[in-house]
Design an enzyme around this catalytic site. Structure first.
Site, mmCIF file in Angstrom:
data_model
loop_
_atom_site.group_PDB
_atom_site.id
_atom_site.type_symbol
_atom_site.label_atom_id
_atom_site.label_comp_id
_atom_site.label_asym_id
_atom_site.label_seq_id
_atom_site.Cartn_x
_atom_site.Cartn_y
_atom_site.Cartn_z
ATOM 1 N N LYS A 94 23.413 14.187 -15.724
ATOM 2 C CA LYS A 94 24.032 14.880 -16.862
ATOM 3 C C LYS A 94 25.488 15.290 -16.608
ATOM 4 C CE LYS A 94 20.493 15.064 -19.767
ATOM 5 N NZ LYS A 94 20.549 14.269 -21.019
ATOM 6 N N GLU A 150 23.185 21.950 -26.344
ATOM 7 C CA GLU A 150 21.737 22.118 -26.396
ATOM 8 C C GLU A 150 21.184 21.643 -25.065
ATOM 9 O OE1 GLU A 150 23.183 19.363 -27.239
ATOM 10 O OE2 GLU A 150 21.905 17.917 -26.204
ATOM 11 N N SER A 167 17.258 9.626 -12.192
ATOM 12 C CA SER A 167 18.185 10.387 -13.036
ATOM 13 C C SER A 167 18.366 11.839 -12.598
ATOM 14 C CB SER A 167 17.707 10.346 -14.486
ATOM 15 O OG SER A 167 16.373 10.798 -14.564
#
Lengths: 401, 266
Positions: free
Chosen positions: A93, A115, A382
């Protein structure tokens, strides 16, 4: 047909999917963002600034690691891990937030909103906002605030405010609704850092581009480490940003199979899942047309997944187009498979994956047999699983108190 | 066939003739029940409402503030569907063939039913306002256009001059000017900015311009009526309906609407 790499078109469509379906108040801000990004993305100074942050702040490049014991376990392909879990803040991210915060800065925005589902994007956003001293507000479903309490605390430590969202299903989609409402209200001074390849144009494109560093590194690393491109790349898909980031630089390499793994929750047949590409219909949610979990009346249905980061009824529009065009395949694995895969990878490789990531690992049970021992399969790791320890313990019936 | 489209235009023209401002009132279909919605629609008209705006509930209404969101949730708990709403409109038309009805909702509920606009038209609906459909996109591109339905578009304080003229060109019925940056029911009303923008819009189109979002008191209504052709009132009504939902004593609401109606034609 258009080259897949050239999409979206100027209206923000990937084939039939994408677009800008938002209240009028947001249209101007989207145009402004689109223009700013178009101007900056090829600007050498902007690229240099991002590259420097990715190296010195994020810790890139992330390694490509050969998972020997996992490879032995499955006796299928050689399994390699793209280690996004080693990034600063623990997931892919941060690749996106490092880029978008520079767009916010270029646009003179003083207030950052985002969010978050699993909290990873919230942490990654609060991190870059802290670094630039910008006011930051994170919207998170009340249910997720509970199951990802560690990340909630991290976000607060970083100086951001967490807003628990009680409306609707109190998960990621409702957090997105609330962030959009904040944005409509504070449009002049606020930059909305969307965390996945979802939302109205230009977000799916921007978030993909900033995550595509993962796929670009893999192109180089695979040639260096095993002299060819992988035969297959596997990534979990919620909104789909880690998958899109690693898939995108390989879209034109037709010999590289691209496999996305959705959350089958309690099983696709149960209806309690979060797998719109496997069991949804095209629809419009959060500003884009894409596959969506909905009932016959067009109402968005409740989703279920062990993983807060995949617990979302929609998916990025580019994935919908890749599905329809057949360029990528999307399968789904259920919560039980995910949990046993989490344990397997932790024990065999000493790597504790996030529950989101464990979906990609769980796919090996289904697909490893399709590959030979001289073929190479890459899993995009990830994120790391520290945030999920409480959930895993609960699922295993263990109390940590 | 053309009659239905002109029902909205007729109402606007006849108001214009007597120099009256339009009062548009919003409520969510199925909150607290479809029977109450029908009763309220007739009650609204008796209290001086000129145009009815019927909210189509959606699970993810991103332009709505907390009051209308909660009403959408309640209506969905009652399983209110678009087909139910068409039946509601048909029933309303048994007693009232003059008052225009606009369905206001979100793209996905209309997209889910390819016959949606056709059925809306035959049920007696006059226009749709799809909140998350940008004004310059034609419903035809999405395969659900119906030439007998007006498509109402929003213009916001942030809409550029270029988009204003695009939207005006594609619109019919009236232009809905969003008076604030925010969701429905907010309280950041800025009258002087609204006046400037509405004046600009009126240079671009012959359509009337109505103002909505954030109008609560008769004074708000009065102030906005001076600079527009009509006003839309929503959240405060939805809140009052909710407060009365157990007793179903709607007289207070009708009195309030009557006051608003007087204020805008003061």
């Amino acid at each position: 047909m258009d080259n897949l790499t050239d999409l979206p078109n100027s209206d923000g469509f990937f084939g039939d999917y994408g677009g800008k379906f938002v209240p009028e108040t947001l249209m101007h801000a989207l145009k402004e963002l689109d223009e700013t990004y178009a101007k900056l993305k090829n600007n050498p100074k902007f690229i240099e600034e991002i590259d420097q942050d990715l190296v010195q702040f994020v810790g890139r490049p992330s390694p490509l690691y050969f998972a020997k014991r996992l490879t032995d376990h499955y006796s299928g392909p050689q399994i390699w891990l793209k280690r996004e879990d080693l990034n600063h803040t623990g997931a892919h991210k941060i690749n996106n937030t490092v880029g978008q915060i520079l767009l916010a800065k270029a646009m003179g925005k003083k207030r950052i909103i985002a969010e978050t589902g699993a909290g990873q994007h919230g942490v990654a956003t609060a991190t870059v906002a802290a670094r630039l001293g910008l006011e930051c507000h994170i919207y998170m479903g009340a249910a997720d605030v509970k199951r990802q309490s560690l990340n909630v605390y991290r976000i607060k430590l970083l100086g951001a405010q967490v807003h628990a969202v009680d409306s609707g299903t109190a998960t990621l989609k409702d957090a997105l609704n609330e962030a959009m409402r904040d944005w409509v209200t504070n449009i002049e001074d606020t930059y909305y850092i969307i965390g996945s390849v979802t939302g109205p144009h230009p977000y799916p494109m921007i978030v993909r581009d900033f995550n595509a560093i993962v796929g670009r590194e893999l192109r180089k690393q695979s040639k260096e480490q095993f002299k060819q491109y992988p035969h297959a790349i596997v990534a979990c898909v919620g909104g789909g940003s880690n998958a899109m980031g690693i898939f995108y630089p390989f879209l034109e390499e037709s010999n590289v199979a691209l496999i996305g793994v959705e959350a089958a929750g309690s099983g696709l047949m149960s209806g309690k899942h979060a797998a719109p590409l496997n069991d949804g219909e095209p629809g419009i949610l959060h500003g884009a047309k894409s596959y969506l979990m909905q009932d016959k009346n067009g109402q968005v249905v409740d989703t279920h997944s062990i993983s807060a980061g995949l617990d979302y009824p929609g998916v990025g529009p580019e994935h919908s187009n890749l599905k329809d065009s057949g360029r990528a395949k999307y399968i789904a694995v259920d919560d039980e498979e995910v949990l046993s895969s989490f344990h397997l990878v932790t024990k065999l490789e000493g790597i504790m994956p996030a529950l989101e990531t464990a979906h990609a690992f769980a796919a090996l049970e289904h697909i490893a047999k399709n590959y030979k021992s001289n073929q190479h399969l890459v899993i995009n790791v990830s994120g790391r699983g520290d945030k999920d320890i409480n959930t895993v313990a609960t699922m295993d019936g263990i109390s940590l108190d | 066939m053309e009659y239905l489209l002109t029902r909205l235009d007729d109402r606007i023209l006849s108001l214009n003739k007597v120099k009256k401002k339009a009062l548009v009132a919003y409520l969510v279909a199925g909150d607290p029940s479809l029977d109450s919605t029908l009763e309220l629609m007739h009650g609204f008209v008796n209290a001086g409402v000129d145009i009815l705006e019927v909210g189509v509930p959606f699970t993810d209404p991103i332009a709505e503030g907390p009051i209308i969101q909660a009403a959408h949730d309640r209506a969905l708990k009652n399983n209110t569907s678009l087909s139910d709403i068409f039946k509601l409109v048909e029933k309303f038309r048994e007693k009232d063939t003059k008052t225009p009805i606009i369905l206001m909702g979100y793209m996905n509920t209309f997209l889910a039913n390819s016959q949606a606009l056709q059925k809306a038209h035959t049920s007696g609906t006059d226009a749709v306002l799809i909140v998350d459909l940008p004004g310059e996109i034609d419903l035809e591109e999405l395969g659900i256009k119906n030439k007998n339905l007006a498509s109402i578009s929003l213009i916001a304080p942030t809409t550029s001059e270029e988009r204003i003229s695009q939207i005006c060109n594609k619109s019919s019925g009236f232009i809905y000017y969003v008076t604030l940056r925010g969701v429905t029911g907010s309280s950041h009303l800025d009258i002087s900015e609204a006046e400037e923008n509405i004046n600009y819009i009126k240079l671009q189109t012959l359509l009337p311009v109505f103002a909505g979002f954030g109008i609560k008191t008769p004074d708000d209504a009065f102030n906005l009526s001076k600079i527009s052709d009509g006003i839309v009132i929503g959240s405060s009504l939805v809140e009052m309906i909710h407060q009365q939902s157990s007793k179903k004593e709607f007289k207070k609401i009708y009195n309030y609407l009557h006051e608003i109606s007087e204020a805008i034609n003061r």
